[in-house]
Design a protein around this motif. Structure first.
Motif, PDB file in Angstrom:
ATOM      1  N   PRO A 246       0.823  -1.215   0.000  1.00  0.00           N
ATOM      2  CA  PRO A 246       0.000   0.000   0.000  1.00  0.00           C
ATOM      3  C   PRO A 246       0.860   1.269   0.000  1.00  0.00           C
ATOM      4  O   PRO A 246       1.913   1.326   0.643  1.00  0.00           O
ATOM      5  CB  PRO A 246      -0.814  -0.127   1.288  1.00  0.00           C
ATOM      6  N   ASN A 247       0.357   2.261  -0.723  1.00  0.00           N
ATOM      7  CA  ASN A 247       1.132   3.488  -0.934  1.00  0.00           C
ATOM      8  C   ASN A 247       1.546   4.169   0.368  1.00  0.00           C
ATOM      9  O   ASN A 247       2.689   4.632   0.500  1.00  0.00           O
ATOM     10  CB  ASN A 247       0.322   4.453  -1.812  1.00  0.00           C
ATOM     11  N   SER A 248       0.632   4.216   1.349  1.00  0.00           N
ATOM     12  CA  SER A 248       0.971   4.932   2.592  1.00  0.00           C
ATOM     13  C   SER A 248       2.161   4.262   3.290  1.00  0.00           C
ATOM     14  O   SER A 248       2.995   4.935   3.898  1.00  0.00           O
ATOM     15  CB  SER A 248      -0.238   4.986   3.525  1.00  0.00           C
ATOM     16  N   ILE A 249       2.239   2.948   3.164  1.00  0.00           N
ATOM     17  CA  ILE A 249       3.313   2.206   3.843  1.00  0.00           C
ATOM     18  C   ILE A 249       4.641   2.373   3.091  1.00  0.00           C
ATOM     19  O   ILE A 249       5.686   2.651   3.687  1.00  0.00           O
ATOM     20  CB  ILE A 249       2.913   0.718   3.975  1.00  0.00           C
ATOM     21  N   ALA A 250       4.579   2.247   1.757  1.00  0.00           N
ATOM     22  CA  ALA A 250       5.793   2.460   0.952  1.00  0.00           C
ATOM     23  C   ALA A 250       6.283   3.899   1.121  1.00  0.00           C
ATOM     24  O   ALA A 250       7.492   4.150   1.200  1.00  0.00           O
ATOM     25  CB  ALA A 250       5.510   2.150  -0.507  1.00  0.00           C
ATOM     26  N   SER A 251       5.336   4.852   1.219  1.00  0.00           N
ATOM     27  CA  SER A 251       5.727   6.261   1.386  1.00  0.00           C
ATOM     28  C   SER A 251       6.449   6.483   2.709  1.00  0.00           C
ATOM     29  O   SER A 251       7.401   7.267   2.784  1.00  0.00           O
ATOM     30  CB  SER A 251       4.502   7.174   1.331  1.00  0.00           C
ATOM     31  N   ALA A 252       5.993   5.802   3.752  1.00  0.00           N
ATOM     32  CA  ALA A 252       6.648   5.956   5.058  1.00  0.00           C
ATOM     33  C   ALA A 252       8.109   5.512   4.970  1.00  0.00           C
ATOM     34  O   ALA A 252       9.003   6.142   5.554  1.00  0.00           O
ATOM     35  CB  ALA A 252       5.902   5.150   6.114  1.00  0.00           C
ATOM     36  N   MET A 253       8.349   4.443   4.198  1.00  0.00           N
ATOM     37  CA  MET A 253       9.732   3.960   4.054  1.00  0.00           C
ATOM     38  C   MET A 253      10.544   4.937   3.202  1.00  0.00           C
ATOM     39  O   MET A 253      11.713   5.198   3.483  1.00  0.00           O
ATOM     40  CB  MET A 253       9.747   2.560   3.430  1.00  0.00           C
ATOM     41  N   ALA A 254       9.898   5.470   2.146  1.00  0.00           N
ATOM     42  CA  ALA A 254      10.587   6.416   1.266  1.00  0.00           C
ATOM     43  C   ALA A 254      10.975   7.675   2.038  1.00  0.00           C
ATOM     44  O   ALA A 254      12.104   8.172   1.929  1.00  0.00           O
ATOM     45  CB  ALA A 254       9.692   6.769   0.078  1.00  0.00           C
ATOM     46  N   GLU A 255      10.034   8.153   2.841  1.00  0.00           N
ATOM     47  CA  GLU A 255      10.309   9.371   3.628  1.00  0.00           C
ATOM     48  C   GLU A 255      11.452   9.134   4.613  1.00  0.00           C
ATOM     49  O   GLU A 255      12.341   9.962   4.756  1.00  0.00           O
ATOM     50  CB  GLU A 255       9.063   9.764   4.437  1.00  0.00           C
ATOM     51  N   TYR A 256      11.396   7.996   5.269  1.00  0.00           N
ATOM     52  CA  TYR A 256      12.453   7.677   6.231  1.00  0.00           C
ATOM     53  C   TYR A 256      13.800   7.603   5.512  1.00  0.00           C
ATOM     54  O   TYR A 256      14.797   8.160   5.992  1.00  0.00           O
ATOM     55  CB  TYR A 256      12.141   6.363   6.945  1.00  0.00           C
ATOM     56  N   SER A 257      13.815   6.948   4.339  1.00  0.00           N
ATOM     57  CA  SER A 257      15.067   6.813   3.583  1.00  0.00           C
ATOM     58  C   SER A 257      15.619   8.175   3.196  1.00  0.00           C
ATOM     59  O   SER A 257      16.816   8.434   3.352  1.00  0.00           O
ATOM     60  CB  SER A 257      14.854   6.037   2.289  1.00  0.00           C
ATOM     61  N   LEU A 258      14.736   9.042   2.692  1.00  0.00           N
ATOM     62  CA  LEU A 258      15.206  10.363   2.253  1.00  0.00           C
ATOM     63  C   LEU A 258      15.744  11.175   3.414  1.00  0.00           C
ATOM     64  O   LEU A 258      16.748  11.876   3.291  1.00  0.00           O
ATOM     65  CB  LEU A 258      14.071  11.116   1.556  1.00  0.00           C
ATOM     66  N   ALA A 259      15.070  11.022   4.559  1.00  0.00           N
ATOM     67  CA  ALA A 259      15.529  11.770   5.733  1.00  0.00           C
ATOM     68  C   ALA A 259      16.947  11.348   6.120  1.00  0.00           C
ATOM     69  O   ALA A 259      17.708  12.136   6.688  1.00  0.00           O
ATOM     70  CB  ALA A 259      14.560  11.563   6.894  1.00  0.00           C
ATOM     71  N   LEU A 260      17.297  10.109   5.794  1.00  0.00           N
ATOM     72  CA  LEU A 260      18.653   9.637   6.112  1.00  0.00           C
ATOM     73  C   LEU A 260      19.720  10.450   5.384  1.00  0.00           C
ATOM     74  O   LEU A 260      20.885  10.449   5.779  1.00  0.00           O
ATOM     75  CB  LEU A 260      18.807   8.148   5.743  1.00  0.00           C
ATOM     76  N   SER A 261      19.315  11.169   4.328  1.00  0.00           N
ATOM     77  CA  SER A 261      20.279  11.981   3.591  1.00  0.00           C
ATOM     78  C   SER A 261      20.424  13.379   4.173  1.00  0.00           C
ATOM     79  O   SER A 261      21.130  14.213   3.623  1.00  0.00           O
ATOM     80  CB  SER A 261      19.878  12.069   2.115  1.00  0.00           C
TER      81      SER A 261
END
Ligand SMILES: *Cc1c(COP(=O)(O)O)cnc(C)c1O
Length: 375
Positions: free
Chosen positions: A70-85
Motif C-alpha cells: 500500500p502506498n501509505s506504507i511504501a511512502s513511510a519507508m521512502a520518507e524515512y530513507s530520504l531523511a537519512l540523507s
C-alpha cells in the motif's frame, strides 16, 4: 596466503592458518532435505516449457505475495530513507531489539526464517504431529504425542490453510505444560483469519508460561522483499531452573543479528497505524476473494478442499493418488503450477497446495483451465 609462524589474523593464532585439515561438516546438516521441493518444481516447470515453449504458465505454487505494498506504507519507508540523507534525519544503529514504539518483550527480526533447519541442527531430529482432515488438523489424543523440548505450530497453517480452534489451542497449551515443552507459534497468517479462531496463542490463558510467538509482515503487508518480522518472548517463560528464556533469547539475537533495517521498521510502524491497517486489509481481501473463487471452482469439479477461509492456501485432496502425479497432470494439461503436498512432510501425500497469492485475472484464468480439465 603465506603464513609465518608469528602471523596473526584478528587474534586467531597462526596455527589455524598452518593446519591443512578441513573443518568437519555438522552431521545434522545431512538430515536437512529442505530446499528440495521448490527447486524440483522449478525443474519440472522448465522441462514443461522446453516441451511447450508457448505455454502461458500460471503459478499457484510458491507462497509469495503479488499485490503491491500500500502506498501509505511504501511512502513511510521512502520518507524515512530520504531523511537519512539529511543531518537532522540521519540515524545509525538502532536498538537491537527494534524500535521501542513496538510493544515490550518483543524483538524485531529481519524474518521469521526457517526454524525447522535450526532445530534439526541443534537437536538432530524432529517428530511430526499427525494432522489431517480426519482429525481436523490436530492430533486426536495428545497424550500419544512425543514429549519434545520445542513444539512448532503454525496457525493459520501453511500448507493446509487450517486455523486452529480455541479448543485445539487450549489442548496444545495444556500438553506443553504437562511435558515442559516450549511452543513456538507462527502466526504469520493471522491477518487472514475471518472467523473467531484465535489470532494469537496469547488468547489462550496460561500460554505466556509456555509459548513464544513469531510473526511477520511478509504475507499481510507484502513485505516478502522488505523483510520484517517479530518474536514475542513473554517474561513469564522460564527454564526448569527458573531462568528467563527472554534473557537468553535477547542475548543470542543481539549476537547473531544486529537489529532489523530502520527503513523496514519505518514501514512496519506505518503498517500498524490505522490507515496502514485499513490498507493491509484491502490487500488481504483481494487474496481472500481469490481463495474463494479457487475453492468454488475446485469444489464445483468435485474435489475436496480444506483451508482457504482463514488463510491464502487451499489444501486439495486427491485420495489414493500421489501428489507428484497430480502435480504433473495439472501442469501438463493446464500449464498451472501447484505444490505437491508430500513436499511438506509425510502427512501431505495425496494432497496439493493451491496458493491464492496471485493477480485476480490470473486466478480467474487458472479457474477456467481447471474447469476444462476436470469437466
Ligand atoms: C511466509 C511464511 C512466513 C514469513 O516468513 P518471512 O521470513 O518473515 O518472510 C513465516 N512462516 C510461514 C509458515 C510462512 O509461510
Amino acid at each position: 596466503m603465506m603464513a609465518s609462524s608469528s602471523f596473526q589474523l584478528n587474534g586467531i593464532p597462526s596455527v589455524a592458518l598452518r593446519r591443512r585439515t578441513k573443518v568437519s561438516r555438522n552431521p545434522n546438516m545431512e538430515k536437512l532435505r529442505n530446499g528440495y521441493l521448490f527447486p524440483e518444481i522449478a525443474k519440472r516447470q522448465n522441462e514443461h516449457l522446453e516441451k511447450n515453449p508457448d505455454a502461458k504458465v500460471i503459478s499457484l505454487g510458491v507462497g509469495d505475495t503479488t499485490e503491491p505494498i500500500p502506498n501509505s506504507i511504501a511512502s513511510a519507508m521512502a520518507e524515512y530513507s530520504l531523511a537519512l540523507s539529511t543531518v537532522e534525519g540521519y540515524r545509525g544503529y538502532g536498538a537491537e531489539q527494534g524500535n521501542k514504539a513496538y510493544v515490550d518483550s518483543s524483538i524485531i527480526t529481519g524474518q521469521t526464517g526457517y526454524y525447522i533447519d535450526n532445530t534439526v541442527n541443534k537437536y538432530g531430529g524432529i517428530e511430526y504431529m499427525k494432522c489431517s482432515p480426519e482429525n481436523l488438523f490436530f492430533p486426536k489424543d495428545l497424550s500419544t504425542v512425543a514429549a519434545t523440548d520445542v513444539i512448532f505450530f503454525c496457525s493459520p497453517n501453511n500448507p493446509t490453510g487450517h486455523a486452529a480452534s480455541r479448543e485445539q489451542l487450549e489442548k496444545l497449551v495444556e500438553h506443553a505444560k504437562r511435558n515442559g515443552s516450549i511452543i513456538v507459534y507462527d502466526s504469520s497468517y493471522a491477518t487472514f483469519i475471518s472467523d473467531d479462531s484465535p489470532r494469537s496463542i496469547y488468547e489462550i490463558p496460561g500460554s505466556k508460561e509456555v509459548a513464544i510467538e513469531i510473526s511477520s509482515f511478509s504475507k499481510s503487508a507484502g513485505f516478502t522483499g522488505v523483510r520484517l518480522g517479530w518474536t514475542v518472548v513473554p517474561e513469564e517463560l522460564s527454564y526448569s531452573n527458573g531462568f528467563s528464556v527472554l534473557e537468553d533469547f535477547d542475548r543470542i539475537m543481539c549476537t547473531c543479528f544486529n537489529g532489523a533495517s530502520s527503513i523496514a521498521q519505518a514501514g512496519g510502524l506505518s503498517c500498524l497505524s490505522k490507515e496502514g491497517q485499513k490498507a493491509i486489509q484491502q490487500v488481504i481481501d483481494v487474496y481472500k476473494e481469490n481463495a474463494r473463487v479457487l475453492m468454488d471452482t475446485l469444489s464445483s469439479i468435485g474435489l475436496r478442499t480444506y483451508g482457504g477461509i482463514n488463510a491464502p492456501y487451499i489444501w486439495v485432496h486427491f485420495p489414493g493418488e500421489k501428489s507428484w502425479d497430480v502435480f504433473n497432470e495439472i501442469l501438463e494439461k493446464t500449464d498451472i503450477i501447484v505444490v505437491p503436498g508430500c513436499g511438506f512432510g509425510p502427512g501431505g501425500e495425496g494432497f496439493i497446495r493451491v496458493s491464492a497469492f496471485n493477480r485476480k485475472e490470473r486466478v480467474r484464468e487458472a479457474c477456467r483451465r481447471l474447469k476444462n480439465l476436470f469437466t
